[in-house]
Design a protein around this motif. Sequence first.
Motif, PDB file in Angstrom:
ATOM      1  N   THR A   2       0.852  -1.186   0.000  1.00  0.00           N
ATOM      2  CA  THR A   2       0.000   0.000   0.000  1.00  0.00           C
ATOM      3  C   THR A   2       0.881   1.228   0.000  1.00  0.00           C
ATOM      4  N   ASP A   3       0.409   2.298  -0.620  1.00  0.00           N
ATOM      5  CA  ASP A   3       1.165   3.543  -0.663  1.00  0.00           C
ATOM      6  C   ASP A   3       0.688   4.526   0.400  1.00  0.00           C
ATOM      7  N   ARG A   4      -0.325   4.169   1.131  1.00  0.00           N
ATOM      8  CA  ARG A   4      -0.917   5.102   2.094  1.00  0.00           C
ATOM      9  C   ARG A   4      -0.503   4.704   3.503  1.00  0.00           C
ATOM     10  N   TYR A   5       0.092   5.645   4.235  1.00  0.00           N
ATOM     11  CA  TYR A   5       0.520   5.367   5.600  1.00  0.00           C
ATOM     12  C   TYR A   5      -0.658   5.506   6.561  1.00  0.00           C
ATOM     13  N   PRO A   6      -0.811   4.605   7.489  1.00  0.00           N
ATOM     14  CA  PRO A   6      -1.876   4.732   8.483  1.00  0.00           C
ATOM     15  C   PRO A   6      -1.527   5.802   9.513  1.00  0.00           C
ATOM     16  N   ALA A   7      -2.532   6.356  10.133  1.00  0.00           N
ATOM     17  CA  ALA A   7      -2.283   7.339  11.193  1.00  0.00           C
ATOM     18  C   ALA A   7      -1.765   6.667  12.447  1.00  0.00           C
ATOM     19  N   SER A   8      -2.193   5.434  12.677  1.00  0.00           N
ATOM     20  CA  SER A   8      -1.742   4.702  13.861  1.00  0.00           C
ATOM     21  C   SER A   8      -1.855   3.208  13.622  1.00  0.00           C
ATOM     22  N   VAL A   9      -0.993   2.464  14.301  1.00  0.00           N
ATOM     23  CA  VAL A   9      -1.015   1.004  14.276  1.00  0.00           C
ATOM     24  C   VAL A   9      -0.652   0.520  15.677  1.00  0.00           C
ATOM     25  N   ASP A  10      -0.797  -0.749  15.900  1.00  0.00           N
ATOM     26  CA  ASP A  10      -0.327  -1.310  17.164  1.00  0.00           C
ATOM     27  C   ASP A  10       1.191  -1.471  17.155  1.00  0.00           C
ATOM     28  N   VAL A  11       1.727  -1.920  16.002  1.00  0.00           N
ATOM     29  CA  VAL A  11       3.157  -2.221  15.909  1.00  0.00           C
ATOM     30  C   VAL A  11       3.727  -1.605  14.636  1.00  0.00           C
ATOM     31  N   ALA A  12       4.815  -0.844  14.782  1.00  0.00           N
ATOM     32  CA  ALA A  12       5.565  -0.324  13.634  1.00  0.00           C
ATOM     33  C   ALA A  12       6.911  -1.044  13.588  1.00  0.00           C
ATOM     34  N   ALA A 226      -4.817  -9.422   7.087  1.00  0.00           N
ATOM     35  CA  ALA A 226      -5.351  -8.144   6.592  1.00  0.00           C
ATOM     36  C   ALA A 226      -4.902  -6.966   7.446  1.00  0.00           C
ATOM     37  N   ASN A 227      -4.394  -7.240   8.651  1.00  0.00           N
ATOM     38  CA  ASN A 227      -3.929  -6.181   9.546  1.00  0.00           C
ATOM     39  C   ASN A 227      -2.444  -5.865   9.376  1.00  0.00           C
ATOM     40  N   PHE A 228      -1.785  -6.525   8.417  1.00  0.00           N
ATOM     41  CA  PHE A 228      -0.357  -6.300   8.169  1.00  0.00           C
ATOM     42  C   PHE A 228      -0.174  -5.588   6.832  1.00  0.00           C
ATOM     43  N   THR A 229       0.590  -4.496   6.834  1.00  0.00           N
ATOM     44  CA  THR A 229       0.903  -3.793   5.593  1.00  0.00           C
ATOM     45  C   THR A 229       2.402  -3.570   5.492  1.00  0.00           C
ATOM     46  N   LEU A 230       2.916  -3.642   4.270  1.00  0.00           N
ATOM     47  CA  LEU A 230       4.332  -3.437   3.991  1.00  0.00           C
ATOM     48  C   LEU A 230       4.488  -2.210   3.100  1.00  0.00           C
ATOM     49  N   HIS A 231       5.279  -1.235   3.535  1.00  0.00           N
ATOM     50  CA  HIS A 231       5.470   0.019   2.814  1.00  0.00           C
ATOM     51  C   HIS A 231       6.923   0.107   2.357  1.00  0.00           C
ATOM     52  N   ASP A 232       7.190  -0.019   1.065  1.00  0.00           N
ATOM     53  CA  ASP A 232       8.555   0.103   0.570  1.00  0.00           C
ATOM     54  C   ASP A 232       8.888   1.569   0.305  1.00  0.00           C
ATOM     55  N   GLU A 233      10.162   1.838   0.001  1.00  0.00           N
ATOM     56  CA  GLU A 233      10.659   3.184  -0.265  1.00  0.00           C
ATOM     57  C   GLU A 233      10.148   4.182   0.785  1.00  0.00           C
ATOM     58  N   SER A 234      10.281   3.770   2.033  1.00  0.00           N
ATOM     59  CA  SER A 234       9.796   4.552   3.172  1.00  0.00           C
ATOM     60  C   SER A 234      10.906   4.633   4.218  1.00  0.00           C
ATOM     61  N   LEU A 235      11.450   5.825   4.388  1.00  0.00           N
ATOM     62  CA  LEU A 235      12.582   6.046   5.281  1.00  0.00           C
ATOM     63  C   LEU A 235      12.090   6.511   6.652  1.00  0.00           C
ATOM     64  N   GLU A 258       7.588  13.570   1.209  1.00  0.00           N
ATOM     65  CA  GLU A 258       6.641  13.970   2.247  1.00  0.00           C
ATOM     66  C   GLU A 258       6.875  13.179   3.528  1.00  0.00           C
ATOM     67  N   SER A 259       6.740  13.858   4.662  1.00  0.00           N
ATOM     68  CA  SER A 259       6.965  13.250   5.960  1.00  0.00           C
ATOM     69  C   SER A 259       5.641  13.007   6.668  1.00  0.00           C
ATOM     70  N   HIS A 260       5.559  11.884   7.365  1.00  0.00           N
ATOM     71  CA  HIS A 260       4.328  11.501   8.054  1.00  0.00           C
ATOM     72  C   HIS A 260       4.668  10.993   9.448  1.00  0.00           C
ATOM     73  N   GLU A 261       3.727  11.104  10.355  1.00  0.00           N
ATOM     74  CA  GLU A 261       3.863  10.540  11.695  1.00  0.00           C
ATOM     75  C   GLU A 261       2.892   9.379  11.826  1.00  0.00           C
ATOM     76  N   VAL A 262       3.416   8.235  12.232  1.00  0.00           N
ATOM     77  CA  VAL A 262       2.593   7.044  12.442  1.00  0.00           C
ATOM     78  C   VAL A 262       2.697   6.660  13.911  1.00  0.00           C
ATOM     79  N   ARG A 263       1.604   6.730  14.630  1.00  0.00           N
ATOM     80  CA  ARG A 263       1.597   6.378  16.046  1.00  0.00           C
ATOM     81  C   ARG A 263       1.604   4.863  16.194  1.00  0.00           C
TER      82      ARG A 263
END
Length: 511
Positions: A2-12, A226-235, A258-263
């Motif tokens: 997926t190309d869309r970052y979630p606002a929050s997850v349980d585990v990063a 379905a609760n697991f997502t992998l985001h490549d090219e993400s620093l 673009e910079s994002h915050e993921v809780r």
Amino acid sequence: MTDRYPASVDVAIVGSGPTGAAYARILSEEAPAATIAMFEVGPTVSDPPGAHVKNIADPDERAAAQTRSEGPNARASADRTGGIVKSAQRRARPGTYLLDDGFQVDGEDGLPAAAFSSNVGGMAAHWTGACPRPNDSERIDFLDETGVFDELLSEGERLLGVTTDAFEASPHAPLVRGRLAAAADEGRDAHERVQRMPLAVHRRDDGRLVWSGSDVVLGEPARDNANFTLHDESLVTRVLVEDGRAAGVRVTDVRTGESHEVRARVVVVAADALRTPQLLWASGIRPEALGRYLNDQAQIVFAVRIRDFEPAVGDEGAAQTGLSEYSGVTWVPFTDEAPFHGQVMQLDASPVKLADDDPAAPGSIVGLGLFCAKDLQASDRVEFSDDALDGYGMPAMTLHYTLSERDHEVIERAKAEIVRLGKAIGEPLDDRPFVMPLGASLHYQGTTRMGPTDDGTSVCSPRSEVWGVSGLFVAGNGVIPTSTACNPTLTSVALAVSGARRAREILSSDS
């Protein structure tokens, strides 16, 4: 994907190598309701994501996948990749790229061949798949005392898909093992004798070899989650900490800037043994031992032509697997009395090409490698700059690394031993063994080492949780606290299993 970052997850999870994948797998199995996001700075280079590039049948596609793994300046460094080992040149293996600056300080030995991979699957997309268990002083005594170490190693073998029979039909494997055993087995206990190398590889029904990468570690439990997502090219540029607890990550989309915050309630940093402490440093998380006790394995190599070699009829194995499967992969285990780990393999199975194979008798030349255990020193360390930046805009690193007197003694012993073992197998191609440039093993360890207590000599607990920061875990070879000569991946995955179970406990207690 997926190309869309979630606002929050349980585990990063930061990093998609085998230890990051182990956290995703165990949590998918044991906490399937937990939301998990994995971030990888590099691109996806294989299908499925994280698969070993050896499984790519087309050689041009395989080469393209390797090039895409070679970091932000891959094209500029291509002339320093690959080649036959003949000199002390700074050359990276295909799929990896060198540390351009800071690899050696005046008056020190440094790690001139220090290298990285940036791709989904990390270095496990390019490795040899060797998964020996540690022995003697390689083992972690405070885990042995609790009786959990061997169970964790068994779990690591399960996740990596370790087998010992992939090369069972290799016609000259028994000959090579027999000659090595005659030269090396005397005085060794049964588990320390010459044997087949445990490998993260299996053979399909059609006969083709499949090498394990992070895709195998993730397995169906993570891929189908379905609760697991992998985001490549993400620093990931920062771990967020609030009130002494992990609170999430700051991540930059490499493609857009673009910079994002993921809780997140749990953060796992599984970059590698150099970039994991780099991220902690950049985040202001700086325990006394961070980056210290850096250790690599000096690597001695030698090539011989098998004595009395008789080519097998036909070469169906090469047609199916891309390898001339004559001699398989053989293991000479580490012992405290002989403080080096040995492996013998076909030239085309080795990531370091030692010589040109004999076109008249393919498979007649094998490569021997001995890896030496390092004398651990707190002064061997990776240091980070508060001003200079690397190619990703992270704090630039400088490696301080010096061989001790004992290290030199072990290397000299290994040089004599590899010649003795080589002559037991066949006729040497060169008069002397070659010492690879330091860092060439890619087995860097110790920089985020675990310890039984928070006494300033370790970064994390026996369950990989960073001292003083609840819910923050480190993973990878850097966590290993002992001096090892064996390939470290199995051990680091085993330690990740324990960390993932601790992460599950945190999620359960918070819910």
